[in-house]
Design an enzyme around this catalytic site. Structure first.
Site, PDB file in Angstrom:
ATOM      1  N   HIS A   1     -47.814  -0.377 -25.690  1.00 38.90           N
ATOM      2  CA  HIS A   1     -47.356   0.953 -25.637  1.00 38.90           C
ATOM      3  C   HIS A   1     -46.186   0.779 -24.652  1.00 38.90           C
ATOM      4  CE1 HIS A   1     -50.535   3.637 -27.276  1.00 38.90           C
ATOM      5  NE2 HIS A   1     -50.326   2.816 -28.050  1.00 38.90           N
TER       6      HIS A   1
ATOM      7  N   GLU B   1     -45.287   2.449 -21.910  1.00 36.18           N
ATOM      8  CA  GLU B   1     -45.482   2.439 -20.413  1.00 36.18           C
ATOM      9  C   GLU B   1     -45.900   0.658 -20.041  1.00 36.18           C
ATOM     10  OE1 GLU B   1     -47.589   6.015 -21.695  1.00 36.18           O
ATOM     11  OE2 GLU B   1     -46.656   4.211 -22.525  1.00 36.18           O
TER      12      GLU B   1
ATOM     13  N   CYS C   1     -53.158   3.841 -21.653  1.00 34.53           N
ATOM     14  CA  CYS C   1     -52.007   3.465 -20.764  1.00 34.53           C
ATOM     15  C   CYS C   1     -52.337   4.130 -19.144  1.00 34.53           C
ATOM     16  CB  CYS C   1     -50.638   3.990 -21.221  1.00 34.53           C
ATOM     17  SG  CYS C   1     -50.225   3.327 -22.697  1.00 34.53           S
TER      18      CYS C   1
ATOM     19  N   SER D   1     -21.754  11.002 -60.140  1.00 36.63           N
ATOM     20  CA  SER D   1     -22.048  11.382 -58.558  1.00 36.63           C
ATOM     21  C   SER D   1     -21.610  10.435 -57.602  1.00 36.63           C
ATOM     22  CB  SER D   1     -23.553  11.831 -58.171  1.00 36.63           C
ATOM     23  OG  SER D   1     -24.445  10.786 -58.684  1.00 36.63           O
TER      24      SER D   1
ATOM     25  N   TRP E   1     -18.504   8.053 -55.977  1.00 37.48           N
ATOM     26  CA  TRP E   1     -19.525   8.509 -54.690  1.00 37.48           C
ATOM     27  C   TRP E   1     -18.767   9.967 -54.259  1.00 37.48           C
ATOM     28  CZ3 TRP E   1     -23.829   6.050 -53.782  1.00 37.48           C
ATOM     29  CH2 TRP E   1     -23.938   4.730 -54.297  1.00 37.48           C
TER      30      TRP E   1
ATOM     31  N   ASP F   1     -29.222   7.921 -62.344  1.00 35.50           N
ATOM     32  CA  ASP F   1     -28.381   6.998 -61.353  1.00 35.50           C
ATOM     33  C   ASP F   1     -29.186   5.802 -61.227  1.00 35.50           C
ATOM     34  OD1 ASP F   1     -27.030   9.267 -61.148  1.00 35.50           O
ATOM     35  OD2 ASP F   1     -28.125   9.791 -59.211  1.00 35.50           O
TER      36      ASP F   1
ATOM     37  N   ARG G   1     -30.690  -0.171 -46.873  1.00 38.77           N
ATOM     38  CA  ARG G   1     -29.717  -1.246 -46.893  1.00 38.77           C
ATOM     39  C   ARG G   1     -29.021  -1.237 -45.557  1.00 38.77           C
ATOM     40  NH1 ARG G   1     -30.130   0.237 -51.993  1.00 38.77           N
ATOM     41  NH2 ARG G   1     -27.916   1.482 -52.045  1.00 38.77           N
TER      42      ARG G   1
END
Length: 384
Positions: free
Chosen positions: A52, A54, A86, A170, A172, A202, A209
């Site tokens: 974690h 901490e 922790c 669509s 772009w 589409d 990416r």
């Protein structure tokens, strides 16, 4: 020495480095500051099962942690999960003061870490930069306080509210900067959800990416969810043939036969039979399944117009992110953001709260929430 907000902002920036890697755990950052105001240790929770924030910050500080202040974006845990508590590490380090951005929202553990530290003589302050901390972990908060994941509806449209031309084109609408940001959103989300119509028209990949993280880690693809009541997508669809560690989950209605499914039997392709509501996939049931069975804490809905309308109508949407490009189709025959009957009266429209506006080159992002913040902040508790 700088004020508390200064150091907590550093801890929040550290926490954000782990976006996409910690789910279903929260993103947490921590900073150790000595009596002179010098930062002697920094850390963040990098991934599920790893140390974690901490622990990492205290380990970096070493002996300099003795007598120091610990700034942490989420209340330290006082229970054993995948890692030890922790709070014990904090006690052993000799830290004398802990500044916390927000309490742990998990109803079963809230306040336990702070109470334990206070009972052992450590000063604890909660609520520094709390709003920013809650926004950072809004998905985690919803995940542990409700029976469903946090759902964001993302749309890209022209100024006159169209997501495609009448021919379905669509590409772009928005510019490169907006599209790059959307890929970062995908990386930060556990799942991305689209309808069969989007896949047919589409043929998207629905992957994240983006470049490697600052510490060299690859982006994480979300679970790809395709709503396809009657199983109409092609077995050659791109989402079924990806070199990705994430699976594609096709959600169908109950009338699909094994013979139909067998055409899609490929590595990484899974099927889920869902109940229907008004002849469409029951989205409320699906959200519950995603949380309880798959530990999905966040879902990014990317449409198309029927799915967007259904998501809003079902009440599953927590947040909207609408990208507006400086373009006008100028007709009434393009594809609208939502394709379904709307209310008769303006008073019955969906109100968006906590609205913010950002710019990506020439594109404008409008984001906001459909529900008020579900839990009062520490400041609100002190000043009701």
């Amino acid at each position: 020495m700088k004020d508390h907000d200064f150091y907590m902002q550093i801890a929040l920036a550290l926490a954000e480095k782990a976006a996409g890697y910690t789910s279903p755990n929260p993103m947490v950052g921590a900073v150790v500051v000595d009596a002179s105001g010098r930062i002697v240790g920094q850390g963040y929770h990098r991934a599920v099962g790893e140390s974690h924030a901490e622990v990492n910050a205290i380990d970096e500080a070493g002996e300099a942690a003795r007598g120091a202040i610990l700034y942490v974006t989420l209340e330290p845990c006082n229970h054993t999960g995948r890692t030890p508590p922790c709070t014990r590490k904090i006690l052993e380090s000799g830290i004398e003061n802990v500044i916390v951005a927000m309490p742990d929202p998990n109803p079963s553990v809230v306040g336990g870490g702070s109470d334990y530290l206070i009972s052992h003589g450590i000063a604890v302050t909660v609520g520094v930069c709390e709003e920013a901390a809650r926004r950072l972990n809004e998905a985690f908060i919803t995940y542990v306080t409700t029976r469903r994941p946090f759902v964001t509806l993302k749309c890209a449209m022209t100024l006159d509210g169209r997501i495609a031309t009448r021919t379905g084109d669509s590409k772009w609408i928005t510019g490169e900067a907006s599209r790059h940001y959307v890929h970062a959103l995908r990386h930060a989300s556990d799942a991305i959800l689209v309808g069969a119509g989007t896949v047919r028209k589409d043929d998207p990949s629905l992957t994240a990416r983006i470049p490697l993280s600052p510490d060299g880690r690859k982006p994480v693809d979300p679970l790809r969810i395709v709503l396809d009541t009657r199983l109409t997508i092609s077995e050659t669809s791109r989402v079924l043939h990806l070199d990705s560690k994430a699976d594609t989950l096709i959600v169908t209605g109950p009338e699909i036969s094994d013979i139909q499914r067998n055409k899609f039997q490929k590595k990484g392709v899974r099927f889920l039979t869902a109940p229907l509501y008004q002849e469409r996939i029951d989205l409320n049931w699906l959200m519950g399944y995603l949380k309880e069975e798959l530990e999905v804490s966040s879902v990014l809905v990317e449409g198309g117009s029927r799915v967007s309308a259904a998501a809003l109508a079902s009440g599953i949407v927590d947040k909207i992110m609408f990208f507006y490009a400086p373009k006008i189709l100028g007709g009434d025959d393009g594809v609208p953001v939502c394709k379904a009957p709307g209310p008769e009266w303006m008073k019955d429209s969906i109100s968006i709260k906590r609205v913010a506006v950002r710019r990506f080159d020439d594109d404008i992002l409008v984001e906001g929430y459909l529900h008020p913040d579900p839990r009062p902040s520490e400041k609100e508790k002190r000043n009701p």
